[in-house]
Scaffold this motif. Structure first.
Motif, PDB file in Angstrom:
ATOM      1  N   ASN A  94       0.821  -1.204   0.000  1.00 34.88           N
ATOM      2  CA  ASN A  94       0.000   0.000   0.000  1.00 34.88           C
ATOM      3  C   ASN A  94       0.860   1.261   0.000  1.00 34.88           C
ATOM      4  OD1 ASN A  94      -3.057  -0.785   0.432  1.00 34.88           O
ATOM      5  ND2 ASN A  94      -1.839  -2.239   1.612  1.00 34.88           N
ATOM      6  N   ALA A  95       1.996   1.175   0.666  1.00 39.81           N
ATOM      7  CA  ALA A  95       2.897   2.327   0.707  1.00 39.81           C
ATOM      8  C   ALA A  95       3.454   2.598  -0.691  1.00 39.81           C
ATOM      9  CB  ALA A  95       4.031   2.076   1.693  1.00 39.81           C
ATOM     10  N   ALA A  96       3.851   1.527  -1.384  1.00 37.39           N
ATOM     11  CA  ALA A  96       4.387   1.703  -2.733  1.00 37.39           C
ATOM     12  C   ALA A  96       3.322   2.266  -3.669  1.00 37.39           C
ATOM     13  CB  ALA A  96       4.910   0.373  -3.272  1.00 37.39           C
ATOM     14  N   ALA A  97       2.081   1.858  -3.453  1.00 29.04           N
ATOM     15  CA  ALA A  97       1.002   2.383  -4.281  1.00 29.04           C
ATOM     16  C   ALA A  97       0.873   3.891  -4.069  1.00 29.04           C
ATOM     17  CB  ALA A  97      -0.309   1.671  -3.951  1.00 29.04           C
ATOM     18  N   GLY A  98       0.940   4.297  -2.805  1.00 22.82           N
ATOM     19  CA  GLY A  98       0.869   5.721  -2.505  1.00 22.82           C
ATOM     20  C   GLY A  98       2.019   6.477  -3.143  1.00 22.82           C
ATOM     21  N   ALA A  99       3.204   5.887  -3.097  1.00 22.66           N
ATOM     22  CA  ALA A  99       4.378   6.525  -3.687  1.00 22.66           C
ATOM     23  C   ALA A  99       4.219   6.644  -5.210  1.00 22.66           C
ATOM     24  CB  ALA A  99       5.630   5.724  -3.342  1.00 22.66           C
ATOM     25  N   ALA A 100       3.675   5.598  -5.810  1.00 26.43           N
ATOM     26  CA  ALA A 100       3.497   5.619  -7.264  1.00 26.43           C
ATOM     27  C   ALA A 100       2.564   6.752  -7.685  1.00 26.43           C
ATOM     28  CB  ALA A 100       2.944   4.270  -7.750  1.00 26.43           C
TER      29      ALA A 100
END
Lengths: 328, 328
Positions: B162-168
DNA sequence: CTGAAAGCGCTTACAG
DNA sequence: CTGAAAGCGCTTACAG
């Protein structure tokens, strides 16, 4: 964790297994001192009763089985939630099965559900199959059919009249001066009833029978495609009733994209009153149905019956209401 | 129907109970003649095995328990459907419980589910509570956590970052020249992780921290209200990331209503890629997540493990993808 | 290939 | 208020 059994808890508390059992199910029948000792042992050992054994011994499973067309995003999950909310306080658990809109698998699924000895059964829809009706009727547990009405339920039916909903839409559109109608929806019982009610009301008013567009799995795209097919076949259609809101929203958005004026050139009406129906502009005129309430009521009837209440009405009509917005 | 027991079927077929049991579970171990005679008796008497008794005797319940935040319309029902599809062919049944996003009830619900002796457990989310982690770990059944990732799952985790999704999302918006950001979502673990990933990527790029708007129960209206609050507080926000599509759609429709140009004045991005995301105009830019696939994979892992397969990876990252449409 | 015995972990119904 | 006995309806593990 090697599983702890009631005998071991009993040994630790210096009582018999039955006493432990009582503390867990009917603590008022045990003296406070014994109760405290047993409870301490239960807590210390992390004892969790084996509900399979309890069910077998007590002939009460504590399970409510529910059969739905699909366990996916859909209005039926509101009904499932209603059932869940109503039965959870009573400690009942929900066993769920979906038949994926495939009628052939219903018999098999029903047998597996029944094998689990549920204390009650809820199904979306009314059962027509004679043999299955007989089987369910002989079960001697509450069997609640939902989302439709019938004069002859297996046990109890909780729903609304899909035909009347269709008729209400027709009358609304007729009153608005519409004259060339279409209906888009699938082949299931509920969509069919809505289409029939719609057509009957139109026939009564002396206007031409509605064009019927068949849709596949319920998705927004299906509503869009149905609109395209309808307008290709009959460009002068001025009123379109969709069997459900998801389809109607797809149709409405397609109109926006194609620059087709809603409601001026064509009126669009759905059924379900999904959250999004009121968020769009124009807002979607729709039939509001008591999806959550159907489940909740079914659950309440079950809880009442299991605690010994006499049967109430066998036919619970929760009604529906027409919500007129800007799309019609 | 007075319930038929295996002994009665056996008597009718002129065999013992064990033989009936074998015909039902392992027909190849019985001669064709005996098998036919037993099957005829089963059919004639409408025998349905008592699965509670079977479970108790065999120490295999045939039940997969699933714990979800809510059994209602939501993206999680896709995960439930995935699990259902994967386990149904193996004859496993789905026991479902929802905690209504209320963390306090989780412990109690989990104990009741476990009391039912499930052969496996699936939960939406990663369990943080130490005591519950220990209890679940000691269960010696497959326990699948989902919808997040963790280096230290109880057993196996299937999800995405979920964190990587936010970063993307942050990187996409930065690349589009956006400079004043906001994030809207709830307080659950997943929304929090998305917000953190989003903020971290922004910090790395040296832009100001995003404005944080808190939302209530996930509904379109909540997205609309969040937009109103954000613009009231910071009218110059030019990019808004919603924790989920339902909220984002609500925000997008509100922009249409208020005549706020999307994406010119403000970019809007969601997460989930609901069907409707692609139907709107402008289409909603969103993070597509493998909701169904998460459930399906969890179910497949369970089926494999129960049939004796060795554990595969403990961490299954199913990834996500950014779907860029017109809203950003 | 088929079956008699024992047991799964509880609760019911009866005593005391 | 507490407990010993029997039983819920199957399957397991062992014989033959």
């Amino acid at each position: 964790m090697t599983k702890v059994r009631i005998e071991e808890v009993a040994a630790r508390a210096g009582v018999s297994a039955i006493t432990v059992s009582r503390v867990l199910r009917a603590p008022e029948k045990v003296t406070p001192e014994t109760r405290a000792r047993v409870q301490a042992a239960v807590d210390a050992m992390g004892y969790i009763p084996n509900l399979m054994a309890r069910s077998l011994a007590s002939r009460r499973s504590g399970i409510v089985a529910i059969l739905v067309p699909t366990v996916g995003n859909s209005i039926f999950s509101e009904t499932v939630r209603g059932v869940s909310d109503a039965i959870a306080p009573g400690g009942l658990q929900l066993l769920i099965a979906d038949f994926g809109y495939s009628d052939e698998s219903i018999a098999t699924l029903l047998r597996t559900l029944i094998g689990r000895q549920p204390d009650a059964l809820v199904m979306v829809g009314v059962m027509r199959d004679k043999a299955l009706r007989r089987m369910l009727g002989a079960l001697s547990i509450p069997v609640i059919e939902t989302w439709e009405l019938t004069e002859d339920p297996i046990d109890t039916v909780v729903g609304f009249s899909n035909a009347a909903a269709g008729a209400a839409v027709a009358e609304h559109l007729l009153a608005g001066g519409r004259r060339r109608f279409a209906f888009a929806g699938g082949r299931d019982q509920r969509a069919t009833a809505r289409a029939e009610g719609f057509a009957a009301a139109l026939a009564k008013a002396g206007v031409a029978a509605p064009l019927r567009a068949w849709t596949g799995p319920i998705r927004f795209a299906e509503g869009r495609l149905a609109l395209d097919r309808i307008l290709a076949e009959a460009p002068d259609i001025d009123a379109l009733f969709y069997a459900t809101d998801v389809l109607a929203v797809g149709g409405l958005l397609e109109c926006q994209r194609r620059g087709i004026a809603v409601p001026e050139r064509i009126a669009i009406v759905g059924l379900g009153d999904l959250d999004i129906a009121s968020e769009l502009s124009p807002g979607l005129t729709t039939i509001q149905v008591p999806a959550y309430e159907i489940g909740r009521r079914a659950g309440e009837i079950i809880v009442a019956r299991l605690s010994g209440a006499a049967d109430e009405e066998r036919l619970v009509d929760l009604g529906f209401s027409l919500v007129v917005r800007e799309s019609s």
